[in-house]
Scaffold this active site. Structure first.
Site, short mmCIF file in Angstrom:
data_model
loop_
_atom_site.label_atom_id
_atom_site.label_comp_id
_atom_site.label_asym_id
_atom_site.label_seq_id
_atom_site.Cartn_x
_atom_site.Cartn_y
_atom_site.Cartn_z
N ASN A 138 30.21 -40.23 2.36
CA ASN A 138 28.87 -39.77 2.78
C ASN A 138 28.39 -40.43 4.08
OD1 ASN A 138 28.63 -42.21 1.44
ND2 ASN A 138 26.62 -41.73 0.60
N GLU A 191 29.57 -51.26 -4.50
CA GLU A 191 28.38 -50.46 -4.18
C GLU A 191 28.61 -49.08 -4.79
OE1 GLU A 191 25.74 -51.51 -2.96
OE2 GLU A 191 26.26 -53.31 -1.84
N PRO A 220 33.05 -44.44 -11.86
CA PRO A 220 34.41 -44.44 -12.44
C PRO A 220 35.43 -45.13 -11.54
CG PRO A 220 33.41 -42.27 -12.65
CD PRO A 220 32.47 -43.08 -11.81
N LYS A 267 23.25 -53.36 -13.04
CA LYS A 267 23.83 -52.54 -14.12
C LYS A 267 25.10 -51.83 -13.59
CE LYS A 267 20.28 -50.60 -16.59
NZ LYS A 267 18.92 -49.96 -16.66
N PRO A 271 39.37 -45.43 4.52
CA PRO A 271 38.27 -44.46 4.41
C PRO A 271 38.55 -43.49 3.27
CG PRO A 271 39.32 -44.39 6.60
CD PRO A 271 40.22 -45.18 5.70
N SER A 272 37.51 -42.77 2.87
CA SER A 272 37.74 -41.65 1.96
C SER A 272 38.64 -40.65 2.66
CB SER A 272 36.42 -40.97 1.60
OG SER A 272 36.69 -39.71 1.01
N GLU A 289 24.55 -38.29 -11.78
CA GLU A 289 24.40 -38.27 -10.32
C GLU A 289 24.93 -36.94 -9.79
OE1 GLU A 289 26.96 -40.91 -8.04
OE2 GLU A 289 25.23 -41.51 -6.85
N ASP A 335 33.21 -34.65 10.95
CA ASP A 335 33.88 -35.25 9.79
C ASP A 335 33.11 -34.98 8.50
OD1 ASP A 335 36.09 -36.63 8.95
OD2 ASP A 335 35.36 -38.62 9.47
N ILE A 371 38.57 -31.19 7.11
CA ILE A 371 37.89 -29.89 7.15
C ILE A 371 36.46 -30.06 7.62
CG2 ILE A 371 37.03 -28.03 5.65
CD1 ILE A 371 39.71 -28.47 4.07
N GLU A 381 25.28 -55.99 0.13
CA GLU A 381 25.68 -55.82 1.52
C GLU A 381 24.47 -56.12 2.39
OE1 GLU A 381 27.85 -51.82 1.37
OE2 GLU A 381 29.42 -53.23 1.96
N CYS A 397 23.62 -42.49 -2.07
CA CYS A 397 23.72 -43.14 -3.38
C CYS A 397 22.37 -43.62 -3.89
CB CYS A 397 24.67 -44.31 -3.28
SG CYS A 397 24.28 -45.39 -1.91
P1 NDP Z 1 34.93 -42.05 -5.07
O1 NDP Z 1 34.60 -43.07 -6.08
O2 NDP Z 1 35.60 -40.82 -5.49
O3 NDP Z 1 35.86 -42.71 -3.94
C1 NDP Z 1 35.48 -43.87 -3.24
C2 NDP Z 1 36.69 -44.40 -2.50
O4 NDP Z 1 37.60 -45.00 -3.42
C3 NDP Z 1 37.49 -43.35 -1.76
O5 NDP Z 1 37.97 -43.89 -0.55
C4 NDP Z 1 38.61 -43.06 -2.73
O6 NDP Z 1 39.71 -42.47 -2.10
C5 NDP Z 1 38.91 -44.45 -3.24
N1 NDP Z 1 39.62 -44.52 -4.50
C6 NDP Z 1 39.67 -43.60 -5.50
N2 NDP Z 1 40.41 -44.07 -6.53
C7 NDP Z 1 40.83 -45.32 -6.20
C8 NDP Z 1 41.61 -46.34 -6.86
N3 NDP Z 1 42.11 -46.16 -8.08
N4 NDP Z 1 41.82 -47.49 -6.20
C9 NDP Z 1 41.30 -47.70 -4.98
N5 NDP Z 1 40.57 -46.78 -4.31
C10 NDP Z 1 40.32 -45.61 -4.90
O7 NDP Z 1 33.56 -41.76 -4.34
P2 NDP Z 1 33.23 -40.63 -3.28
O8 NDP Z 1 34.05 -40.83 -2.06
O9 NDP Z 1 33.25 -39.33 -3.99
O10 NDP Z 1 31.71 -41.02 -2.89
C11 NDP Z 1 30.61 -40.66 -3.65
C12 NDP Z 1 30.18 -41.81 -4.55
O11 NDP Z 1 29.95 -42.97 -3.80
C13 NDP Z 1 28.88 -41.51 -5.27
O12 NDP Z 1 28.98 -41.86 -6.63
C14 NDP Z 1 27.88 -42.42 -4.59
O13 NDP Z 1 26.81 -42.79 -5.37
C15 NDP Z 1 28.71 -43.57 -4.19
N6 NDP Z 1 28.11 -44.26 -3.07
C16 NDP Z 1 27.54 -45.50 -3.28
C17 NDP Z 1 26.90 -46.16 -2.26
C18 NDP Z 1 26.31 -47.52 -2.45
O14 NDP Z 1 26.18 -48.23 -1.49
N7 NDP Z 1 25.96 -47.94 -3.65
C19 NDP Z 1 26.79 -45.56 -0.93
C20 NDP Z 1 27.45 -44.29 -0.80
C21 NDP Z 1 28.08 -43.67 -1.86
P3 NDP Z 1 39.79 -40.86 -1.97
O15 NDP Z 1 38.44 -40.34 -1.71
O16 NDP Z 1 40.68 -40.67 -0.82
O17 NDP Z 1 40.30 -40.42 -3.28
#
Ligand code: NDP
Length: 484
Positions: free
Chosen positions: A152, A249, A230, A451, A176-177, A381, A93, A27, A458, A283
């Protein structure tokens, strides 16, 4: 507007479709329109990706590092040549303005590929003299690595993981997400065009279950996740079962500390970049802005003035500075945090709700002042353009409060007193810090958290540790001295 890729997945050097997989609608966040329809990876697609990565990795590891580098450098040139079209796709995207994606997303991905292409040939082991005998070490690739990305910075994240993995002789399967599945497919296509042998960089689409299937496969040696805490906990635990290497990360609630001797205009600029860039979906954002009381009023009035001039709108218009949030569900989450902040007694300075645009998932850039440490806005967050401003009086006080969080991704300090800047940063519990700057993450510097914000780093030379392992070889040069 359509952005349909040739197929959902990229496996063993080519696009691959399996319509049996559950549909994924892509979307465009600025309009809510469906711009592509993909399918989740079925077990057959996942198996093909794993098998091809496993089969290709050994020969790649045995390829001379300069040859591996040459291929990655060619990919860098292709990315830079195609930056305009790739940035447009990234905007469709993610909804992020073209003004940003053109300079930040693929360009930083290309930087990562270029950096690791340059670095990899100089990665060597060492010799340890032991008198007559000696030990030498080999720095070997880990094998098949899994990369899992957030939504993101989808293409940057894919490049940040692929670059060290591939340059150092590993294969990678990237998921990817599901919210932003398009950019990684382009990376796979470009790498193959640049000469990367089939199977070394595969992209499989899907939700968490697909990621989970990859993480637990016995052929996988390492998992690198960018995502929320989580998810990080779940993926880390699943990887632990096979004693796999991990890089995590994860999220943050980072402090940005502004002392009253700081250059206030610069500090405001950094606070805005660290809360509003990418519509706040970063993040490492400095989402707890601690302002020393002496400059509070001046800081807030100029901040409100400058925030009012931010141009929201069509991400495809190069003048647009703030785009929509990535999805409707995420917008609702961010709006909810705004309501909670008001309910808990924070003072709304500007913004505070949905932006008045005809379509899309837009919210106003928002500032809350008089936020206190116990408020939800200071603890969780939000991942949206919502800045929390907190007051402080003394250095010791602000250090203690800045560290009073389960996160530890990033932190920033603004002060004209550099001695104080270094002293404060030395006491902050954060993996990535800035003094008189914020959110700059060049590939030359390590990036990562402490923490709950993660493990591993990276970028930079530090990433070599996380995509190689050391083999230690003892060489006996004389007769074995045995008591038996
Ligand atoms: P999510 O934690 O929801 O998802 C991250 C990825 O993990 C997605 O591709 C997701 O798939 C996948 N995933 C979900 N559950 C599982 C599982 N059980 N096993 C394996 N893979 C799984 O994060 P968001 O995509 O919502 O991104 C936002 C978060 O990312 C924020 O908390 C942000 O802080 C963090 N972030 C951290 C960064 C860093 O470098 N420290 C940089 C950018 C973001 P799907 O989405 O398809 O469910």
């Amino acid at each position: 507007m359509q952005a349909q890729p040739k197929a959902s997945h990229f496996v063993n050097g080519a696009y691959l479709e399996d319509p049996a997989g559950a549909p994924i609608d892509v979307i465009y966040p600025a309009t809510g329109a469906v711009i592509a329809r993909l399918h989740e990876a079925t077990p057959a697609v996942i198996e093909a990706a794993l098998a091809s990565a496993k089969a290709a990795q050994k020969a790649w590891a045995a390829t001379r590092p300069v040859e591996r580098s040459r291929i990655l450098r060619r990919a860098v040139d292709l990315i830079r040549d195609r930056n305009a079209e790739l940035s447009l796709l990234e905007t469709l995207d993610t909804g992020k303005p073209l003004q940003e994606t053109t300079v930040a997303d693929w360009p930083s991905g290309a930087d990562a590929l270029e950096f690791f292409a340059g670095l990899a040939p100089s990665v060597t082991g060492e010799t340890v003299p032991l008198g007559r005998d000696f030990v030498y070490t080999l720095r070997e690739p880990l094998g098949v690595c899994v990369g899992i990305g957030a939504w993101n910075y989808p293409s940057q994240i894919a490049c940040w993981k692929a670059a060290p993995a591939l340059s150092l002789g590993n294969a990678m399967i990237f998921k990817p997400s599901e919210v932003t599945p398009l950019g990684a497919l382009k990376l796979a296509e470009i790498l193959v065009e640049a000469g990367l042998p089939a199977g070394l960089f595969n992209v499989v689409q899907g939700r968490g279950a697909v990621g989970a299937a990859l993480v637990t496969d016995p052929r996988v040696a390492k998992v690198s996740l960018t995502g929320s805490v989580p998810t990080g906990r779940r993926v880390y635990a699943a990887a632990a079962d096979g004693v796999r290497h991990v890089t995590m990360e994860l999220g943050g609630k980072s402090p940005l500390i502004i002392f009253d001797d700081a250059d206030v205009e610069s500090a405001i600029g950094a606070a805005m970049l660290g809360n509003f860039y990418s519509t706040g979906q970063i993040c490492s954002n400095g989402t707890r802005v601690f302002v020393q009381t002496g400059i509070k009023d001046r800081f807030l009035s100029r901040l409100a003035e400058r925030t009012a001039s931010i141009r929201l709108g069509d991400p495809l218009d190069m003048e647009t500075q703030l785009g929509p949030l990535v999805s409707e569900a995420h917008m609702q989450k961010v709006l909810n945090y705004m309501q909670i902040a008001e309910r808990e007694g924070a003072t709304l300075i500007c913004g505070g709700g949905r932006a008045a645009l005809n379509s899309g998932f837009y919210v106003q850039p928002t500032v809350f002042a008089n936020v206190t440490d116990d408020m939800t806005l200071a603890r969780e967050e939000v991942f949206g353009p919502v800045m929390a401003v907190l007051d402080f009086d003394s250095e010791d006080e602000v250090i203690a409060r800045a560290n009073d969080t389960e996160f530890g991704l990033a932190a920033g300090v603004f002060t004209a007193d550099l001695t104080r800047g270094h002293r404060v940063v030395g006491q902050l519990e954060a993996g990535t810090c800035w003094i008189n700057a914020y959110n700059l993450t060049p590939v030359e510097g390590p990036f990562g958290g402490v923490k709950l914000s993660g493990v591993g780093r990276e970028n930079s030379k530090a990433a070599v540790e996380h995509y190689t392992q050391i083999k230690s070889v003892y060489v006996g040069m004389g007769p074995v001295d045995s008591p038996y």
